[in-house]
Design a protein around this motif. Sequence first.
Motif, PDB file in Angstrom:
ATOM      1  N   LYS A 332       0.816  -1.212   0.000  1.00 47.55           N
ATOM      2  CA  LYS A 332       0.000   0.000   0.000  1.00 47.55           C
ATOM      3  C   LYS A 332       0.852   1.266   0.000  1.00 47.55           C
ATOM      4  O   LYS A 332       0.385   2.329  -0.391  1.00 47.55           O
ATOM      5  N   VAL A 333       2.084   1.146   0.471  1.00 52.67           N
ATOM      6  CA  VAL A 333       2.969   2.305   0.544  1.00 52.67           C
ATOM      7  C   VAL A 333       3.939   2.247  -0.629  1.00 52.67           C
ATOM      8  O   VAL A 333       4.745   1.324  -0.740  1.00 52.67           O
ATOM      9  N   LYS A 334       3.840   3.214  -1.513  1.00 48.25           N
ATOM     10  CA  LYS A 334       4.707   3.250  -2.686  1.00 48.25           C
ATOM     11  C   LYS A 334       6.063   3.840  -2.299  1.00 48.25           C
ATOM     12  O   LYS A 334       6.141   4.945  -1.764  1.00 48.25           O
ATOM     13  N   VAL A 335       7.105   3.086  -2.583  1.00 50.39           N
ATOM     14  CA  VAL A 335       8.460   3.500  -2.213  1.00 50.39           C
ATOM     15  C   VAL A 335       9.363   3.373  -3.423  1.00 50.39           C
ATOM     16  O   VAL A 335       9.298   2.387  -4.162  1.00 50.39           O
ATOM     17  N   THR A 336      10.202   4.373  -3.629  1.00 49.80           N
ATOM     18  CA  THR A 336      11.200   4.346  -4.696  1.00 49.80           C
ATOM     19  C   THR A 336      12.573   4.125  -4.087  1.00 49.80           C
ATOM     20  O   THR A 336      12.933   4.764  -3.093  1.00 49.80           O
ATOM     21  N   ASP A 337      13.319   3.221  -4.658  1.00 49.88           N
ATOM     22  CA  ASP A 337      14.667   2.935  -4.180  1.00 49.88           C
ATOM     23  C   ASP A 337      15.510   4.205  -4.253  1.00 49.88           C
ATOM     24  O   ASP A 337      15.691   4.791  -5.325  1.00 49.88           O
ATOM     25  N   ILE A 338      16.015   4.653  -3.104  1.00 49.84           N
ATOM     26  CA  ILE A 338      16.803   5.889  -3.095  1.00 49.84           C
ATOM     27  C   ILE A 338      18.135   5.710  -3.819  1.00 49.84           C
ATOM     28  O   ILE A 338      18.796   6.692  -4.152  1.00 49.84           O
ATOM     29  N   PHE A 339      18.532   4.469  -4.058  1.00 47.82           N
ATOM     30  CA  PHE A 339      19.758   4.191  -4.811  1.00 47.82           C
ATOM     31  C   PHE A 339      19.426   3.635  -6.197  1.00 47.82           C
ATOM     32  O   PHE A 339      20.183   2.849  -6.765  1.00 47.82           O
ATOM     33  N   HIS A 340      18.288   4.066  -6.722  1.00 46.88           N
ATOM     34  CA  HIS A 340      17.829   3.590  -8.027  1.00 46.88           C
ATOM     35  C   HIS A 340      18.852   3.872  -9.120  1.00 46.88           C
ATOM     36  O   HIS A 340      19.046   3.063 -10.039  1.00 46.88           O
ATOM     37  N   ARG A 341      19.534   5.003  -9.034  1.00 45.64           N
ATOM     38  CA  ARG A 341      20.476   5.386 -10.086  1.00 45.64           C
ATOM     39  C   ARG A 341      21.680   4.451 -10.177  1.00 45.64           C
ATOM     40  O   ARG A 341      22.410   4.467 -11.173  1.00 45.64           O
ATOM     41  N   LEU A 342      21.896   3.631  -9.143  1.00 47.11           N
ATOM     42  CA  LEU A 342      23.016   2.691  -9.191  1.00 47.11           C
ATOM     43  C   LEU A 342      22.749   1.523 -10.129  1.00 47.11           C
ATOM     44  O   LEU A 342      23.675   0.788 -10.469  1.00 47.11           O
ATOM     45  N   GLY A 343      21.494   1.328 -10.523  1.00 46.22           N
ATOM     46  CA  GLY A 343      21.174   0.265 -11.458  1.00 46.22           C
ATOM     47  C   GLY A 343      20.290  -0.805 -10.850  1.00 46.22           C
ATOM     48  O   GLY A 343      19.983  -0.780  -9.653  1.00 46.22           O
ATOM     49  N   PRO A 344      19.857  -1.777 -11.661  1.00 45.04           N
ATOM     50  CA  PRO A 344      18.979  -2.846 -11.182  1.00 45.04           C
ATOM     51  C   PRO A 344      19.621  -3.660 -10.065  1.00 45.04           C
ATOM     52  O   PRO A 344      20.812  -3.972 -10.106  1.00 45.04           O
ATOM     53  N   LEU A 345      18.808  -4.029  -9.077  1.00 38.35           N
ATOM     54  CA  LEU A 345      19.313  -4.790  -7.934  1.00 38.35           C
ATOM     55  C   LEU A 345      19.842  -6.160  -8.334  1.00 38.35           C
ATOM     56  O   LEU A 345      20.741  -6.698  -7.691  1.00 38.35           O
TER      57      LEU A 345
END
Length: 517
Positions: A332-345
Motif C-alpha cells: 500500500k505504501v509506494k516506495v522508490t529505491d533511493i539508490f535507483h540510479r546505481l542500477g537494477p538490484l
Amino acid sequence: MRTPSRNEAGLELLMEYYSQLYFLDNRFFPPNKNLGIFFHWYDSLTGVPSHQRALAFEKGSVLFNIGALHTQIGARQDRTTLQGVDCAIEAFQKASGAFNYLKENFSNAPSLDMSAASLNMLVRLMIAQVQECVFEKVILLGAQSDFLACLQLAQEAARVEEVYSLVYQTMTQPHVKDYVPFSWTTMVHVKSEHFKALSHCYAAMALCDCPPASDADLPEHEKAFLQFHVTPPQGPDVRLLLQDQEERRKLGKAHLRKAIMRHEEAMRIHSLCKILRKMDILQEVLCFAHKRSLGKYSEIDHEEDFFETADAPDIHPKTHQRPEIKSPNFSKVKVTDIFHRLGPLSVFSAKNKWLPPRTVRLVRGENGFGFTLRGDSPVLIAGVIAGGCAADAGLKEGDYIVSINGKDCKWSKHAEVVQLLKVAGDEGADVGVITLQYSEGQSVVDKKSSAMGPGVAGGGSSSGLLKSNKENCRKTVMQSKGASSLLAWGKRSKRSKSSSSSYSLPFSAMGDNELAC
C-alpha cells in the motif's frame, strides 16, 4: 531518523523505512558477510540493550514498532461510538498481524520481547482486545431488553472471558511470567473474571427481565437456549422452563449468584496490584458491575425461598465476529529505491563481485563494432568478434554497458543502447563497461543464456531487440527475507500514565547506527 507520530502518518513512515531496508539489504549487504554497522535497540518492557550487525535485526525492530504503534492507535479510540469501536478492532487486528509475522518469519531474537513466547503472548493479547471490542459493539447495537439479545451478550462475554483466560495462561508460563509486568498479568486476570461475571449477569437478565416468548417465537427461543449452556441446567425441560416464570427466576438467581462471586473475585485480584488500584475508571467499572448484580439478586430473592440455589451451568462461548490476524501490507505504501540510479538490484548489488569500471573508445569499422548485445537493464555484451574493433578496444564477453558518451545506460533498454551506438556513427563512442567476477569461471553469457534470445550485432538493425529480463523486476517486500533472523527494538521512551484498560506497547524512535572501528 524522524520519530514517527502516533497515527496513520507514523505508520506510513515506518512502512516506507522498512521498504527501504529491503532495498538496502539486497544492494549493500553481502549474504555471507556482516558489515561493520551495529544496530542498537532496547527491550520494549525491560530496557535491556542488545545489538547486532545484521540488517534483519533492524527490519525486525521496525516490524515490532509497527505492531506497537497499532496498539497505541487502538487504545486511543473512542469506544463509546460504533466508528471508534470499528477503528479499535482494525488497529488491534493489524497489531496482532505484525507480531504474528515476526513470530513466523524471524527467530533467535536477542531480546526477550522478540522471543517466540513473548510474541505469541502479544498476538493472543491483541486478539483478546479485539474480542472485547466486539462485545462492546454488540452492546451498542443490541437492545438489552430482548431475550435473544441478552443471550448473545452473555455468550459474547463468555467468549471474551475464554480468550483472556488463554492469555493469562500464556503469561504465567515459564520464560514469560518473570518478564511480563505484574500489572499486565493482573489486568488480564481481572478481565477474565469480570467478563465471566458479565456473562452470568446477562444470562440472568435474559431469564428474569424478559417476558416469556409467544407461541410464534417460542421455537426460536428454545433453539437458542438449547445451545446456550455447556451442560443442560437441572430441572424441567427447556420448553417448560422458558414458559414457567418461576423456573426462569430460579435459574436466573443461580446465574446471579455465580456472577456476584466472579465480580468479588475480580475486585479482590484488582486490589492486589498497586498500579491497578490507581486506575479510578477501572475500579468504578468493577464496582458498578458488582452493585448491579447485587441489586438484581435482591430484586428476585424472596424470603420464602427455602430451596437451595442450584449451581448455574457454564455458558457456551460464542461470537458473531471472529478476530482476524491481518499481516502488514507493505504494497500500500509506494516506495522508490533511493539508490535507483546505481542500477537494477539483480546486477548492481553487493551479492556480486566486480572488476574496476573502465571506458573504451569504439570506432565503427567496415563490419560494424564487432560485438553482439543481449538483454536489457543493463545490456550485456554477449560476444566479441576476434580481430574486430571491439576486441581491439578491449571489450570482453560478459561486460555490461553502463554508459555511452557519458549517458548512463544502467536502466536502458536494448533498443535504446543500439540507437545510441547508431547515433555515434563513424566518429566513435566512449563506452563505459564493468565486468562481473565469477568464482566458478562461468561467464555471464552462460548464466543468462536461458533468459536471452539471439544476439544483435552492435550498431546493426533493431529487429532482434529483446524484452527486459524478468529478473530485474522488483520483488514485493513481503516476500523478502533477511540474511539473518535476528530482531531488535527501539530505544525506550517515557511511558505516559493512562487510565485506559487497553494494552498498548511502548513505542520509541529509531536509534543512531554506530560504525565499528
